[in-house]
Scaffold this motif. Structure first.
Motif, short mmCIF file in Angstrom:
data_model
loop_
_atom_site.label_atom_id
_atom_site.label_comp_id
_atom_site.label_asym_id
_atom_site.label_seq_id
_atom_site.Cartn_x
_atom_site.Cartn_y
_atom_site.Cartn_z
N LEU A 461 0.84 -1.20 0.00
CA LEU A 461 0.00 0.00 0.00
C LEU A 461 0.87 1.25 0.00
O LEU A 461 0.60 2.22 -0.73
N HIS A 462 1.94 1.25 0.81
CA HIS A 462 2.82 2.42 0.85
C HIS A 462 3.54 2.60 -0.48
O HIS A 462 3.68 3.72 -0.98
N ALA A 463 4.03 1.47 -1.07
CA ALA A 463 4.72 1.57 -2.36
C ALA A 463 3.78 2.07 -3.45
O ALA A 463 4.23 2.73 -4.40
N ALA A 464 2.49 1.76 -3.31
CA ALA A 464 1.50 2.21 -4.30
C ALA A 464 1.05 3.64 -4.04
O ALA A 464 0.17 4.14 -4.75
N GLY A 465 1.60 4.30 -3.02
CA GLY A 465 1.25 5.69 -2.73
C GLY A 465 -0.09 5.86 -2.06
O GLY A 465 -0.72 6.92 -2.19
N ALA A 466 -0.53 4.85 -1.31
CA ALA A 466 -1.87 4.91 -0.72
C ALA A 466 -2.02 6.02 0.31
O ALA A 466 -3.12 6.53 0.53
N GLU A 467 -0.90 6.43 0.95
CA GLU A 467 -1.03 7.47 1.97
C GLU A 467 -1.26 8.85 1.38
O GLU A 467 -1.54 9.81 2.12
N HIS A 468 -1.16 8.97 0.06
CA HIS A 468 -1.35 10.26 -0.59
C HIS A 468 -2.66 10.35 -1.38
O HIS A 468 -3.04 11.43 -1.82
N VAL A 469 -3.34 9.23 -1.58
CA VAL A 469 -4.53 9.24 -2.44
C VAL A 469 -5.75 9.70 -1.66
O VAL A 469 -5.79 9.63 -0.42
N GLY A 470 -6.75 10.16 -2.40
CA GLY A 470 -8.01 10.55 -1.76
C GLY A 470 -9.02 9.43 -1.73
O GLY A 470 -9.89 9.40 -0.85
N VAL A 471 -8.93 8.50 -2.69
CA VAL A 471 -9.89 7.40 -2.80
C VAL A 471 -9.15 6.10 -3.09
O VAL A 471 -8.22 6.08 -3.90
#
Length: 602
Positions: A461-471
């Motif tokens: 999730l972190h590698a996929a940039g999940a902490e920056h997404v809105g949805v």
């Protein structure tokens, strides 16, 4: 007397059906497959079992039509252009496997002390793989149209083409005293075979579709069924007259009709006959196993089965690896195609008639072929159960690394692909991860960059940039995985809105309790639309249909809110129905949707 004869025939039919009904479900329940069930059932009721049926040869002859119909159905799935694209596999891969296998199997026969003529005929018969067993196994696994399945089908087609030249070689090997019973010259047989094939192609191109159009206008379903059987059996008869394989004729007819608008109707009409006759064929093979021959010559029969199957499987594996197949596919093909086939019976019968082989050798080889056919399904089951899981092919697949986007989609199957269209139309930047390499490669063909990863893992999730997404759109087709993803994402990415695909009501409750923001049951919206169209078809106006749909949605949302723990998640449950209010329940004289039991499958 006639009544007694009819009763006897009826007893035979009932016995065959009873054996299938008892043995097949039992063996499938044991995880051994339907083919082995048919073979065991046939052995039990045959002349060397309980003796309830004493004419397996006749049953086998009739039941070969099951193989014929199977090949017709396979042909319907292959367009001529697709078949042409397989020409390299059919003639290249097929000829390589057949030539090498025939040579090595003949060497095995000579090692057993047979003359080179007998060894060649025995080895050539064992080269011809059982189309019925292999195709049935591929069908049950859903592999027929997969790349590895297509390679196996290509080899089987090439082996079917060998019937005429092998019979011609047997005639050439016949001793002088057998010359009077030899068949017509080779050039004449080849000419008749080509003429038969040409006639079949011409009929398929110019006669069959007009015939089916005329019959369709007559609107007589039974006539369409009769026409389907006529095409299959007529094509088989034409190839038989030409000295070719009946199964090959049916396959060619299927290919010629593969682009016809009547294709699906033909498949539906033939399917019941195909399944029944193919089962009868396997019963006949089981009944044909001569236990007296096996008992009298058990050493040579058992040694022959092991030696021939092992040699053929090693050869198949070597050819598959030489043709760039991976280890798992090569091993699977070697196990699946290691047996002899039903066309060997034809070859041995011709060789016996022309005195190329003796009756004892014919009986022994027939027993070896039947035993190899009976063993193969068991070997397939054992391989499936004990083999190591196939290594995932990661060619062309990348793992996520510091992706940037404001929407993250986890799972890019049917739901994920459709769900992505809205954010893309809005101008969102999306990142996509999936854990199926085939999905990733297929998506690349349409311009989507999908990365490999398990969305249930926090590091992915972190590698996929999940902490920056809105949805985050969770579209995976796995209940347990979806729940784990929501739990991890809620903990790791509290800022993101979680829009999640739910399997059913129970799963939706589970996801709400895991703190998903918006849950969509995968069949709910489509079911509502079907209900709305049904109301419109009954004469309701658009407004009435919309109001009724709203009522159903409201009551479903109310029920869902009541089902959550003490109403704690009632507010979030409103989102499930995609509405902004809950109407109080009405108590009319007519039963309302809320009075019905809550559905479990939506």
């Amino acid at each position: 007397m006639a009544a007694e004869g009819n009763a006897g025939q009826l007893i035979g039919v009932v016995t065959l059906l009873g054996a299938a009904v008892v043995a097949v479900p039992l063996f499938k329940r044991l995880g051994l497959g339907s083919v082995l069930g048919y073979l065991a059932g046939g052995l039990a009721i045959g002349p060397y079992g309980l003796g309830l049926v004493d004419d397996p040869a006749t049953i086998l002859h009739v039941a070969e039509l099951g193989v014929v119909m199977f090949l017709f159905v396979i042909g319907l799935e292959m367009k001529p252009s697709h078949l042409w694209s397989l020409r390299g596999q059919i003639f290249g891969l097929g000829s390589m496997q057949v030539v090498l296998s025939a040579f090595l199997l003949a060497m095995v026969g000579m090692a057993f002390g047979f003359s080179w003529e007998v060894a060649f005929v025995s080895g050539a018969g064992f080269v011809l793989t059982s189309t019925a067993i292999v195709m049935q196994t591929l069908s049950e696994r859903g592999d027929i149209l997969a790349p590895r399945g297509q390679r196996i089908v290509s080899i089987l087609l090439f082996e079917d083409l060998l019937i005429v030249p092998l019979l011609a070689i047997v005639a050439f090997l016949a001793p002088a005293e057998a010359a009077p019973v030899a068949t017509s010259p080779l050039w004449q047989r080849i000419g008749i075979a080509l003429l038969s094939l040409g006639a079949l192609v011409a009929a398929g191109l110019w006669l069959l579709n007009p015939m089916f159009r005329i019959l369709a206008k007559a609107k007589a379903r039974e006539v369409m069924t009769a026409a389907a059987l006529l095409v299959v059996l007529g094509a088989a008869l034409l190839m038989e007259v030409g000295g070719l394989s009946m199964a090959m004729g049916a396959f060619v007819a299927g290919v010629l009709l593969s682009e016809s608008s009547f294709r699906h109707q033909l498949e539906a009409d033939v399917e019941p006959f195909r399944g029944l006759l193919l089962g009868l064929f396997f019963l006949g093979v089981g009944m044909a196993l001569n236990l007296e021959v096996v008992g009298r010559n058990w050493q040579i029969v058992c040694m022959g089965v092991v030696a021939l199957m092992l040699t053929k499987s090693v050869c198949i594996y070597f050819v598959a690896r030489l043709a760039k197949s991976n280890h798992a596919d090569a091993l699977d093909r070697a196990i699946l195609m290691a047996q002899g086939g039903e066309f060997a019976f034809v070859l041995f019968a011709e060789a016996l008639k022309l005195k190329v082989i003796s009756p004892e050798i014919s009986a022994n080889m027939t027993a070896i072929i039947v035993l190899s056919m009976a063993i193969t399904p068991l070997l397939v089951v054992m391989h499936k159960r004990f083999a190591h899981a196939e290594a995932i092919q990661m060619d062309g697949v990348e793992e996520p690394h510091d992706l940037q986007g404001n929407v993250l989609i986890i799972g890019f199957g049917r739901v994920g692909q459709i769900a992505s269209q809205g954010p893309l139309a809005k101008g969102a930047t999306i990142s996509i991860i999936d854990n199926d390499p085939d999905v990733i490669r297929n998506a690349a063909l349409y311009g989507f960059k999908v990365y490999f990863g398990d969305g249930a893992r926090a590091d992915v999730l972190h590698a996929a940039g999940a902490e920056h997404v809105g949805v985050i759109l969770v579209c995976v087709n796995d209940k347990a995985a979806a729940t784990r993803i929501v739990e991890n994402a809620r903990h790791e990415c509290p800022q993101a809105k979680l829009v999640v695909r739910a399997f059913d009501r129970e799963h939706a409750l589970e996801l709400v309790q895991a703190d998903a923001d918006y849950v969509v049951r995968e069949t709910f919206e489509s079911a509502l639309q079907m209900g709305r169209q049904a109301v419109l078809a009954l004469g309701a106006t658009d407004e009435e249909a919309k109001e009724l749909e709203s009522q159903v949605r409201s009551r479903d949302t109310e029920r869902f809110a009541l089902e959550t723990a003490g109403g704690t998640f009632a507010g979030r449950a409103l989102l499930l129905g995609n509405i902004d209010r809950i109407d109080p329940p009405r108590h009319d004289t007519k039963p309302e949707a809320s009075s019905q039991p809550a559905e479990s499958g939506i």
